[in-house]
Design a protein around this motif. Structure first.
Motif, short mmCIF file in Angstrom:
data_model
loop_
_atom_site.label_atom_id
_atom_site.label_comp_id
_atom_site.label_asym_id
_atom_site.label_seq_id
_atom_site.Cartn_x
_atom_site.Cartn_y
_atom_site.Cartn_z
N MET A 1 18.36 47.35 -28.75
CA MET A 1 17.33 48.27 -28.31
C MET A 1 17.34 48.42 -26.80
SD MET A 1 14.90 50.21 -29.34
CE MET A 1 14.68 49.60 -30.98
N SER A 2 17.42 47.31 -26.09
CA SER A 2 17.33 47.36 -24.64
C SER A 2 18.69 47.53 -24.00
CB SER A 2 16.67 46.08 -24.12
OG SER A 2 16.63 46.10 -22.71
N ASN A 3 18.76 48.41 -23.00
CA ASN A 3 19.99 48.63 -22.26
C ASN A 3 19.73 48.50 -20.76
OD1 ASN A 3 22.16 49.60 -24.23
ND2 ASN A 3 20.41 50.86 -24.79
N THR A 4 18.79 47.68 -20.41
CA THR A 4 18.37 47.58 -19.02
C THR A 4 19.44 47.00 -18.12
OG1 THR A 4 17.33 45.47 -19.58
CG2 THR A 4 15.92 47.42 -19.57
N SER A 5 20.43 46.30 -18.70
CA SER A 5 21.46 45.67 -17.89
C SER A 5 22.52 46.65 -17.43
CB SER A 5 22.12 44.53 -18.68
OG SER A 5 22.73 45.04 -19.85
N GLN A 6 22.50 47.89 -17.95
CA GLN A 6 23.49 48.86 -17.55
C GLN A 6 22.83 50.23 -17.44
OE1 GLN A 6 26.44 49.41 -20.66
NE2 GLN A 6 24.99 48.76 -22.20
N GLN A 7 23.49 51.12 -16.72
CA GLN A 7 22.93 52.45 -16.55
C GLN A 7 22.95 53.20 -17.87
OE1 GLN A 7 24.92 54.77 -13.60
NE2 GLN A 7 23.41 56.42 -13.64
N TYR A 153 16.13 36.00 -33.81
CA TYR A 153 16.02 37.33 -34.39
C TYR A 153 16.00 38.44 -33.34
CZ TYR A 153 14.70 34.39 -38.32
OH TYR A 153 14.68 33.42 -39.30
N LYS A 154 16.20 38.06 -32.06
CA LYS A 154 16.24 39.04 -30.97
C LYS A 154 17.68 39.40 -30.59
CE LYS A 154 13.81 37.84 -27.41
NZ LYS A 154 13.19 36.98 -26.38
N LYS A 155 18.64 38.75 -31.22
CA LYS A 155 20.04 38.97 -30.86
C LYS A 155 20.56 40.28 -31.45
CE LYS A 155 20.84 33.96 -30.77
NZ LYS A 155 21.58 32.83 -31.41
N THR A 156 21.74 40.68 -31.00
CA THR A 156 22.39 41.88 -31.51
C THR A 156 22.55 41.80 -33.03
OG1 THR A 156 23.61 42.22 -29.46
CG2 THR A 156 24.47 43.30 -31.43
N GLY A 157 22.12 42.85 -33.72
CA GLY A 157 22.26 42.90 -35.17
C GLY A 157 21.14 42.24 -35.94
#
Length: 380
Positions: A1-7, A153-157
């Motif tokens: 969900m989150s992509n804050t680490s990249q543009q 449960y916060k990890k990818t997938g």
């Protein structure tokens, strides 16, 4: 969900808004039909924090749009995606309930045990940040259980990353109660860069968009509408699909998103089992949907072992740690196709080389002969 680490690219930003609009449509349908649910006012509070004007301003600033005319174009596109997604979500639940045999008079026997979606963070394009992920996860899980440790449960997938996850229970007339996990993951095709934003108020632009969509639908093969009956055993997905996943992730979004949604559903099912929220012999249905602005791919399964293996494969494919750049992934898949062609056709290597020998103008023709003489006669 989150992509804050990249543009985040423009297409992803509009994809977030499509997800928001779709969930608003789903929630609206639930409210309009007074369907029983466990989330209370959780999402109404979130929606009060979303401001359309802030989203427009944030998008214009990040895309370096200065002129008023271009800002109006951005506003029209944002409104277009939100409205399109809202109507899609609103209609989706009605069509879904009809498909499973629920009439509106049966809604009183319907209960949304768990509804998960996100309106803060990236999905608000950074305009609603007072609510953090930890608070959001804790609040949404309280529909089922009070839990403080949910890191795994916060990890990818894993299911807390799902775009839309619904756990519902309903009862048809004179039948037992049915529990279903509905997992949906979204994406959009239409926009990649700021240059793709044409003036939606132009008739010629609308005509061009319509023709583009029609052309896309025409080139889809018959297999795009392939359906799998969950009552039929012995269907499976290969773990080797993980090597293909990266290569086609931008071209077949519905199928890729379906695999992603399947991963979330598998994670959520295991969570329910681990917390004793399901009986040992309880039957569960799964509806797995990859949804884009151009089409849908779906799986309908149960919690029979062979069907759970399909969901497990989806989880393995999506969470696989092998990371490749898109050109590298496609070259590797092309090599696999080349090896298979060499084994499957007469003079297969030469056949494949001719296929790949495309001229500069894109026009290419050749003749290949294949003799098939190993037919097997079966008497019924």
């Amino acid at each position: 969900m989150s992509n804050t680490s990249q543009q985040i690219k423009l297409g992803e930003k509009l994809g977030f808004l499509f997800e928001v609009g779709f969930n608003i449509g789903l929630l609206t349908y639930i409210k309009q039909n007074e369907i029983k649910h466990n989330y209370g006012d959780l999402y109404s509070k979130d929606l009060k924090e979303l401001k359309f004007s802030r989203i427009i301003d944030k998008l214009a600033i990040e895309e370096k749009v200065v002129s008023d005319s271009n800002r109006k174009i951005i506003k029209d596109w944002v409104l277009f995606f939100l409205q399109k997604a809202f109507l899609s979500g609103l209609n989706f639940l009605q069509e879904y309930f009809t498909a499973v045999g629920l009439k509106k008079e049966d809604y009183k026997k319907l209960n949304i045990l768990y509804y998960q979606c996100v309106f803060h963070g990236d999905n608000s394009l950074g305009t609603y940040t007072t609510k953090g992920d930890t608070e959001a996860y804790k609040n949404v899980l309280q529909q089922l259980i009070t839990i403080d440790n949910f890191e795994q449960y916060k990890k990818t997938g894993e299911f807390l990353k799902a775009d839309t996850l619904i756990f519902l229970q309903y009862q048809k007339r004179k039948s037992q109660k049915i529990k279903t996990i509905l997992s949906i993951d979204y994406s959009i095709f239409a926009i990649r860069e700021i240059q793709d934003l044409d003036n939606l108020r132009s008739v010629e632009v609308l005509k061009r968009i319509l023709l583009k969509e029609i052309a896309y639908l025409r080139k889809k093969s018959a297999f795009a509408n392939l359906g799998l009956d969950s009552k039929t055993p012995k269907i499976n997905l290969s773990n080797h699909l993980k090597y293909h996943y990266k290569a086609f992730v931008t071209k077949d979004k519905e199928s890729m998103k379906m695999i992603q949604a399947g991963s979330y559903a598998y994670s959520f099912y295991n969570f329910l089992r681990s917390k004793n929220l399901l009986e040992d012999d309880e039957s569960i249905n799964f509806n797995i949907i990859g949804y884009s602005d151009r089409g849908i791919s779906s799986l309908t399964l149960t919690n029979q072992e062979e069907h759970l293996n399909i969901l497990k494969t989806c989880h393995n494919i999506y969470t696989d740690k092998i990371q490749k750049e898109l050109p590298t992934a496609r070259k590797d898949i092309l090599k696999v196709i080349q090896r298979q062609a060499a084994k499957s056709f007469i003079d297969g290597r030469n056949f494949f080389n001719k296929l790949m020998d495309v001229s500069s103008n894109g026009i290419h023709s050749f003749t290949h002969e294949e003799i098939i003489d190993n037919f097997v006669r079966i008497q019924v």
